[in-house]
Motif scaffolding. Structure first.
Motif, PDB file in Angstrom:
ATOM      1  N   SER A  12      98.428  52.096 -50.436  1.00 35.00           N
ATOM      2  CA  SER A  12      98.638  51.170 -51.384  1.00 35.00           C
ATOM      3  C   SER A  12      99.774  50.201 -50.719  1.00 35.00           C
ATOM      4  O   SER A  12      99.530  49.053 -50.929  1.00 35.00           O
ATOM      5  N   GLU A  13     100.684  50.825 -50.343  1.00 35.61           N
ATOM      6  CA  GLU A  13     101.901  50.115 -49.842  1.00 35.61           C
ATOM      7  C   GLU A  13     101.559  49.162 -48.538  1.00 35.61           C
ATOM      8  O   GLU A  13     102.005  48.031 -48.329  1.00 35.61           O
ATOM      9  N   ARG A  14     100.700  49.947 -47.617  1.00 32.99           N
ATOM     10  CA  ARG A  14     100.297  49.190 -46.445  1.00 32.99           C
ATOM     11  C   ARG A  14      99.385  47.733 -46.905  1.00 32.99           C
ATOM     12  O   ARG A  14      99.559  46.694 -46.511  1.00 32.99           O
ATOM     13  N   THR A  15      98.680  47.967 -47.861  1.00 39.26           N
ATOM     14  CA  THR A  15      97.676  47.026 -48.144  1.00 39.26           C
ATOM     15  C   THR A  15      98.475  45.731 -48.992  1.00 39.26           C
ATOM     16  O   THR A  15      98.099  44.799 -48.809  1.00 39.26           O
ATOM     17  N   ALA A  74      97.951  49.400 -37.260  1.00 40.23           N
ATOM     18  CA  ALA A  74      97.839  50.710 -36.354  1.00 40.23           C
ATOM     19  C   ALA A  74      98.093  51.853 -37.372  1.00 40.23           C
ATOM     20  O   ALA A  74      97.562  52.785 -37.239  1.00 40.23           O
ATOM     21  N   ALA A  75      99.130  51.785 -38.367  1.00 40.64           N
ATOM     22  CA  ALA A  75      99.716  52.820 -39.217  1.00 40.64           C
ATOM     23  C   ALA A  75      98.310  53.031 -40.070  1.00 40.64           C
ATOM     24  O   ALA A  75      98.011  54.498 -40.363  1.00 40.64           O
ATOM     25  N   GLU A  76      97.665  52.294 -40.538  1.00 41.46           N
ATOM     26  CA  GLU A  76      96.541  52.474 -41.383  1.00 41.46           C
ATOM     27  C   GLU A  76      95.484  52.951 -40.672  1.00 41.46           C
ATOM     28  O   GLU A  76      94.685  54.057 -41.128  1.00 41.46           O
ATOM     29  N   ALA A  77      95.021  52.649 -39.158  1.00 38.47           N
ATOM     30  CA  ALA A  77      93.933  53.268 -38.495  1.00 38.47           C
ATOM     31  C   ALA A  77      94.629  54.804 -38.080  1.00 38.47           C
ATOM     32  O   ALA A  77      93.548  55.521 -38.143  1.00 38.47           O
ATOM     33  N   VAL A  80      93.354  56.481 -41.177  1.00 39.98           N
ATOM     34  CA  VAL A  80      91.657  56.566 -41.256  1.00 39.98           C
ATOM     35  C   VAL A  80      91.390  57.804 -40.445  1.00 39.98           C
ATOM     36  O   VAL A  80      90.291  58.496 -40.706  1.00 39.98           O
ATOM     37  N   ASN A  81      92.007  57.783 -39.545  1.00 38.38           N
ATOM     38  CA  ASN A  81      91.526  58.741 -38.450  1.00 38.38           C
ATOM     39  C   ASN A  81      91.720  60.181 -38.832  1.00 38.38           C
ATOM     40  O   ASN A  81      91.110  61.008 -38.404  1.00 38.38           O
ATOM     41  N   GLU A  82      93.017  60.455 -39.371  1.00 35.57           N
ATOM     42  CA  GLU A  82      93.404  61.906 -39.884  1.00 35.57           C
ATOM     43  C   GLU A  82      92.538  62.225 -41.142  1.00 35.57           C
ATOM     44  O   GLU A  82      92.244  63.170 -41.260  1.00 35.57           O
ATOM     45  N   GLU A  83      92.114  61.142 -41.871  1.00 32.09           N
ATOM     46  CA  GLU A  83      91.463  61.431 -43.166  1.00 32.09           C
ATOM     47  C   GLU A  83      89.965  61.607 -42.729  1.00 32.09           C
ATOM     48  O   GLU A  83      89.239  62.921 -43.138  1.00 32.09           O
ATOM     49  N   ALA A  84      89.341  61.135 -41.595  1.00 33.94           N
ATOM     50  CA  ALA A  84      88.073  61.507 -41.178  1.00 33.94           C
ATOM     51  C   ALA A  84      88.014  63.050 -40.504  1.00 33.94           C
ATOM     52  O   ALA A  84      87.155  63.504 -40.475  1.00 33.94           O
TER      53      ALA A  84
END
Length: 127
Positions: A12-15, A74-77, A80-84
């Motif tokens: 949320s903060e990154r968004t 990049a932080a969001e990516a 997303v990778n960790e979540e996947a």
């Protein structure tokens, strides 16, 4: 000790940061249009020097804005990778806080707002 926050809070903060940076980018473009109006209306050497100085500062602000957006994306990516890799209970997971990135965004925001205020004072005297 490393600070940790809920993954959803970090997302949320990154968004929020990305939205703020887009707003600042639009704002810079508006300020550049005002700067062009000032240049057309004033051809005095001291005014054109100030206009050039502001133009350089606006260009640098856009560069920093792009750099920050890249870092945030990049932080969001990474998230997303960790979540996947492990999608179970992501809303309860903790992740390292991005303190340095937060400081960079806050510093940028503060410096941009100061520049905008300074420019608006200059423009109000000239126009």
């Amino acid at each position: 000790m490393e600070n940790k926050k809920h993954v959803s809070a970090l997302h949320s903060e990154r968004t929020e940061w990305l939205n703020s940076l887009l707003f600042f980018k639009d704002d810079i473009q508006s300020l550049q249009k005002r700067l062009a109006e000032i240049l057309v209306a004033n051809t005095k050497t001291d005014i054109t020097a100030q206009v050039e100085s502001y133009q350089n500062q606006f260009i640098r602000q856009l560069e920093v804005n792009d750099e920050l957006r890249h870092k945030i994306n990049a932080a969001e990516a990474l998230f997303v990778n960790e979540e996947a890799k492990n999608p179970v209970a992501t809303d309860h997971k903790l992740a390292p806080d991005h303190v340095e990135l937060r400081d960079e965004v806050n510093t940028y925001s503060h410096l941009f707002k100061a520049l905008r205020s300074e420019f608006n004072t200059f423009a109000s005297k000239i126009l």
